[in-house]
Design a protein around this motif. Structure first.
Motif, PDB file in Angstrom:
ATOM      1  N   ARG A 209     -36.250 -49.960 -16.435  1.00  0.00           N
ATOM      2  CA  ARG A 209     -37.296 -50.678 -17.165  1.00  0.00           C
ATOM      3  C   ARG A 209     -38.633 -50.676 -16.418  1.00  0.00           C
ATOM      4  O   ARG A 209     -39.495 -51.512 -16.662  1.00  0.00           O
ATOM      5  CB  ARG A 209     -36.843 -52.121 -17.426  1.00  0.00           C
ATOM      6  CG  ARG A 209     -35.663 -52.207 -18.390  1.00  0.00           C
ATOM      7  CD  ARG A 209     -35.155 -53.649 -18.533  1.00  0.00           C
ATOM      8  NE  ARG A 209     -36.236 -54.602 -18.762  1.00  0.00           N
ATOM      9  CZ  ARG A 209     -36.822 -54.800 -19.944  1.00  0.00           C
ATOM     10  NH1 ARG A 209     -36.465 -54.074 -21.012  1.00  0.00           N
ATOM     11  NH2 ARG A 209     -37.790 -55.700 -20.076  1.00  0.00           N
TER      12      ARG A 209
ATOM     13  N   ARG B 280     -41.832 -50.901 -18.406  1.00  0.00           N
ATOM     14  CA  ARG B 280     -42.182 -52.216 -18.950  1.00  0.00           C
ATOM     15  C   ARG B 280     -42.945 -53.045 -17.912  1.00  0.00           C
ATOM     16  O   ARG B 280     -43.867 -53.778 -18.243  1.00  0.00           O
ATOM     17  CB  ARG B 280     -40.913 -52.975 -19.376  1.00  0.00           C
ATOM     18  CG  ARG B 280     -40.025 -52.239 -20.347  1.00  0.00           C
ATOM     19  CD  ARG B 280     -40.736 -51.914 -21.653  1.00  0.00           C
ATOM     20  NE  ARG B 280     -41.249 -53.115 -22.285  1.00  0.00           N
ATOM     21  CZ  ARG B 280     -42.426 -53.174 -22.913  1.00  0.00           C
ATOM     22  NH1 ARG B 280     -43.205 -52.111 -22.958  1.00  0.00           N
ATOM     23  NH2 ARG B 280     -42.823 -54.303 -23.482  1.00  0.00           N
TER      24      ARG B 280
ATOM     25  N   GLU C 283     -46.535 -51.744 -17.652  1.00  0.00           N
ATOM     26  CA  GLU C 283     -47.365 -52.231 -18.762  1.00  0.00           C
ATOM     27  C   GLU C 283     -47.818 -53.669 -18.518  1.00  0.00           C
ATOM     28  O   GLU C 283     -48.976 -54.033 -18.792  1.00  0.00           O
ATOM     29  CB  GLU C 283     -46.595 -52.141 -20.078  1.00  0.00           C
ATOM     30  CG  GLU C 283     -46.395 -50.718 -20.592  1.00  0.00           C
ATOM     31  CD  GLU C 283     -45.673 -50.692 -21.922  1.00  0.00           C
ATOM     32  OE1 GLU C 283     -45.715 -51.709 -22.658  1.00  0.00           O
ATOM     33  OE2 GLU C 283     -45.053 -49.647 -22.234  1.00  0.00           O
TER      34      GLU C 283
ATOM     35  N   VAL D 115     -40.789 -60.351 -16.820  1.00  0.00           N
ATOM     36  CA  VAL D 115     -40.819 -59.419 -17.947  1.00  0.00           C
ATOM     37  C   VAL D 115     -39.457 -59.363 -18.626  1.00  0.00           C
ATOM     38  O   VAL D 115     -39.351 -59.420 -19.863  1.00  0.00           O
ATOM     39  CB  VAL D 115     -41.260 -58.021 -17.476  1.00  0.00           C
ATOM     40  CG1 VAL D 115     -41.139 -57.003 -18.617  1.00  0.00           C
ATOM     41  CG2 VAL D 115     -42.694 -58.061 -16.956  1.00  0.00           C
TER      42      VAL D 115
ATOM     43  N   GLU E 294     -38.677 -60.579 -22.434  1.00  0.00           N
ATOM     44  CA  GLU E 294     -38.331 -59.585 -23.446  1.00  0.00           C
ATOM     45  C   GLU E 294     -36.872 -59.669 -23.889  1.00  0.00           C
ATOM     46  O   GLU E 294     -36.537 -59.246 -24.999  1.00  0.00           O
ATOM     47  CB  GLU E 294     -38.646 -58.181 -22.921  1.00  0.00           C
ATOM     48  CG  GLU E 294     -40.139 -57.973 -22.677  1.00  0.00           C
ATOM     49  CD  GLU E 294     -40.498 -56.537 -22.343  1.00  0.00           C
ATOM     50  OE1 GLU E 294     -39.576 -55.695 -22.235  1.00  0.00           O
ATOM     51  OE2 GLU E 294     -41.699 -56.248 -22.200  1.00  0.00           O
TER      52      GLU E 294
END
Length: 441
Positions: A76, A79, A82, A189, A193
């Motif tokens: 990940r 992610r 970002e 994160v 998520e």
């Protein structure tokens, strides 16, 4: 829907401290009919080992803590990148270049001045040219999250109302100079998520939680409910952290500790409820309440696991221990009477072999000089086999009538002569096994 997670780093084996966190998150999810995620926090490529990932899964399966899905942070990284870009765009993420030595000197200076040893945000004053020069000289810097200097507050499921002044905390490093993403941002994160609603972890994470709350809010996420359990100490209150390596779950399993004994202890340790052996997971789930745990350091004594293990084993039918009885060498046709005899006299299943050796080979008689004539007379009165559950009573009655001995003076010398021990199983159940084994030989 309630969603929890257990997020171990695969850099070693799970120990009792990890288990406490895993179990609490598991029980919360199961009690609410929710989801329990096993998240492997493997963003450190040097220290993370696949063998530990496998070991973590094996230990959880041994305990019956079954996860609904597995996530891996190493899959990940995009992610997290970002999220980092978003924080940069917001002006909440900045690069800093101090060396560890420089940071240490700053902390010492602040302490000498009576100030909290927090990062002074010197990097925020650097021009682009100065950053380029430092980058050329030292390589990439670390990336820090810029905290809003205000009070961070939440109601903790165990600690109650918490309020931390963000000005007393250093802006946390979220990405290292080598690009490694650290736990603080990766966890935020993922929790956001993956819809994690409840996070239970050790009280050593309280400051992390404060900074993570601001990161969650900056990224537009919803904060989960946090609860921070007390840390374990040794039985005398000593720090347990240095001994955790010897308290790995696989070491406890090797010592014969039973899963339900370990789970029963850890599900209540540090709470206002007494530790009680539970028969299955459903009882643990039904009786669990995170609000009944306290903040005080919690004493853990590995020796407490063995009486619980013994009690658990005493409750089991032969069907649950067939393999262990067979591994001790007991023939299938003798398994039932052997288990009925041995179950009340073992602490762990490894003790079965000793009792089987006694049945098969006998023991060195333990006879006091003053009892030698008595034992010789008693042996002469021993009836012909095969022996059964009535033999011990019939024999000792005859010996009592012949010798006049009674009570402990009658029974103890006979036990010691037959078993070499002062304590053990009911002789009525042991004697038939001794005779059967010898007859078979």
């Amino acid at each position: 829907m309630t969603t929890t997670r257990f997020a171990p780093s695969p850099t070693g084996y799970i120990h009792v401290g990890n288990l406490r966190t895993a179990l609490m998150n598991y029980l919360i999810a199961r009690k609410a009919g929710g989801t329990f995620i096993l998240r492997i926090d493997d963003t450190d490529p040097e220290r993370s080992k696949e063998e530990y990932v496998d070991a973590i899964k094996q230990d959880l399966e041994w305990l019956g803590l079954h996860w609904d899905r597995v996530e891996r942070q190493s899959e990940r990284l995009d992610r997290y990148a970002e999220a980092a870009d978003k924080l940069r765009e917001m002006g909440r993420f900045y690069e800093a270049f101090e060396t560890p030595t420089e940071l240490d000197l700053k902390r010492k200076k602040q302490l000498n001045m009576g100030k909290p040893p927090v990062y002074d945000r010197a990097a925020l004053k650097l021009s682009d040219a100065e950053k380029d020069a430092l980058r050329a000289e030292r390589g990439n810097g670390v990336w820090r999250f810029k905290l809003d200097h205000e009070r961070i507050e939440w109601n903790d499921g165990i600690l109650g109302d918490i309020s931390i002044d963000a000005a007393s905390v250093s802006d946390p490093v979220l990405i290292r100079g080598d690009g490694q993403v650290l736990y603080t941002i990766a966890s935020v994160v993922d929790d956001t998520e993956m819809g994690v609603t409840d996070v239970v972890r050790g009280s050593d994470h309280v400051t992390n939680t404060a900074t993570q709350i601001q990161i969650i809010e900056a990224l537009g996420g919803t904060c989960p409910r946090f609860a921070h359990h007390s840390l374990l100490t040794g039985p005398q209150g000593e720090a347990l952290s240095k001994r955790l390596g010897t308290l790995a779950l696989r070491d406890l399993r090797e010592q014969g500790v039973q899963p339900m004994a370990l789970l029963s202890l850890m599900a209540r340790l540090g709470s206002s409820d007494p530790v009680e052996l539970r028969s299955d997971m459903s009882e643990l789930i039904d009786g669990f309440d995170i609000n009944r745990f306290g903040a005080a350091p919690t004493k853990f004594d590995v020796q407490d696991l063995f009486p619980l293990t013994a009690k658990h084993l005493q409750s089991l039918p032969l069907a649950d221990v067939t393999d262990a009885v067979a591994d001790a060498g007991v023939p299938a046709e003798l398994a039932e009477p052997f288990w009925a005899m041995a179950r009340e006299n073992i602490t762990t299943l490894s003790d079965l072999k000793g009792w089987w050796d006694l049945c098969r080979e006998g023991a060195e008689p333990l006879i006091a000089d003053e009892d030698r004539e008595f034992i010789a007379e008693a042996v002469a009165l021993l009836p012909e086999g095969p022996f059964d559950a009535e033999t011990w009573g019939t024999w000792t009655k005859a010996v009592k009538e012949a010798t006049g001995r009674k009570g402990k003076g009658l029974f103890m010398p006979l036990r010691k002569a037959l078993t070499g021990m002062e304590r053990g199983p009911e002789m009525a159940t042991l004697l038939p096994l001794l005779q059967v084994i010898r007859a078979r030989g």
